[in-house]
Design a protein around this motif. Structure first.
Motif, mmCIF file in Angstrom:
data_model
loop_
_atom_site.group_PDB
_atom_site.id
_atom_site.type_symbol
_atom_site.label_atom_id
_atom_site.label_comp_id
_atom_site.label_asym_id
_atom_site.label_seq_id
_atom_site.Cartn_x
_atom_site.Cartn_y
_atom_site.Cartn_z
ATOM 1 N N SER A 38 0.859 12.772 26.084
ATOM 2 C CA SER A 38 1.934 12.128 25.340
ATOM 3 C C SER A 38 2.181 12.843 24.021
ATOM 4 N N SER A 41 8.345 13.133 20.903
ATOM 5 C CA SER A 41 9.339 14.187 21.077
ATOM 6 C C SER A 41 10.290 14.214 19.874
ATOM 7 N N THR A 88 0.661 11.420 19.434
ATOM 8 C CA THR A 88 1.119 12.800 19.330
ATOM 9 C C THR A 88 0.083 13.629 18.584
ATOM 10 N N SER A 146 10.985 2.602 27.073
ATOM 11 C CA SER A 146 11.184 3.902 27.720
ATOM 12 C C SER A 146 11.716 3.705 29.135
ATOM 13 N N TYR A 164 7.014 10.245 34.490
ATOM 14 C CA TYR A 164 7.418 10.676 33.149
ATOM 15 C C TYR A 164 8.106 9.503 32.467
ATOM 16 N N ASN A 165 7.604 9.116 31.296
ATOM 17 C CA ASN A 165 8.200 8.028 30.524
ATOM 18 C C ASN A 165 9.043 8.625 29.402
ATOM 19 N N LEU A 166 10.355 8.473 29.522
ATOM 20 C CA LEU A 166 11.313 9.012 28.560
ATOM 21 C C LEU A 166 11.618 7.943 27.518
ATOM 22 N N ARG A 180 10.588 10.101 19.476
ATOM 23 C CA ARG A 180 10.504 9.095 20.537
ATOM 24 C C ARG A 180 9.292 9.396 21.412
ATOM 25 N N ASN A 181 8.752 8.347 22.044
ATOM 26 C CA ASN A 181 7.634 8.546 22.967
ATOM 27 C C ASN A 181 8.059 9.430 24.131
ATOM 28 N N SER A 182 7.185 10.324 24.516
ATOM 29 C CA SER A 182 7.395 11.190 25.675
ATOM 30 C C SER A 182 6.040 11.318 26.360
ATOM 31 N N THR A 183 5.893 10.710 27.537
ATOM 32 C CA THR A 183 4.582 10.637 28.173
ATOM 33 C C THR A 183 4.644 11.058 29.634
#
Length: 194
Positions: A38, A41, A88, A146, A164-166, A180-183
């Protein structure tokens, strides 16, 4: 490139002669455990030399369970609760090793699932994310959202799930950047028909 790959994967699923892997009306419980990568982003840290370091992926554990209900031959719906170590990393910044922001989240994925007779499924949905602990409570939002997009493969009730979690919402409370979260999440699970 990501859009093309996603379109090819969806096209492959649509072209397959789709039949339900499970009978309509089947309810299945999937306990899951795995790893995620994660980052925030779009996040960056500025240095004293007016340069900046971009965010990088950090690793974390994820575990929980999902329920899947087979509505019809190709379509199912699922919902779950997952504990996820997210955040992050920025690596080494001007002599400081491993600058990281970590957060423990409870994620609630709600997804539409397209199943095939080959054990492959495509998933998409929405996921509220509730932060339950972090050293950075003062700067991070407690709730985020997300869009999870994924593929899974099931063989003899063992499932491999790649997701993928956008992130849709900003992670910081008072900053003006678009972090933003990006996992990217990989889990192994086992299906119990109820």
């Amino acid at each position: 490139m990501k859009k093309r790959l996603f379109a090819v994967l969806i096209g492959m699923l649509v072209c397959c002669n789709t039949f339900a892997q499970k009978e309509p009306g089947t309810l299945t419980l999937y306990p899951r455990v795995g790893l995620n990568l994660s980052k925030f982003s779009g996040d960056k840290i500025y240095t004293e030399t007016y340069d900046y370091v971009k965010s990088k992926f950090k690793t974390g554990w994820v575990f929980g369970a999902e329920m899947q209900y087979q509505m019809s031959f190709p379509l199912a719906i699922s919902g779950g609760v997952m504990f996820s170590q997210q955040g992050t990393s920025f690596g080494k910044i001007e002599g400081v090793d491993d600058v990281e922001i970590g957060a423990n989240n409870i994620n609630v994925p709600l997804m539409l699932v397209a199943t095939t007779k080959f054990g492959v499924s495509a998933k998409i949905g929405v996921q509220p994310e509730f932060r339950v602990s972090s050293k950075y409570d003062a700067i991070l939002h407690r709730v985020n959202c997300s869009i999870p997009i994924g593929l899974s493969y099931e063989y003899r009730n063992i499932t491999f799930d790649l997701r993928y979690n956008l992130g849709l919402t900003h992670v910081y409370k008072h900053m003006t950047d678009n972090a933003r979260n990006s996992t990217l999440m990989f889990t192994l699970g086992y299906g119990f028909d109820l």
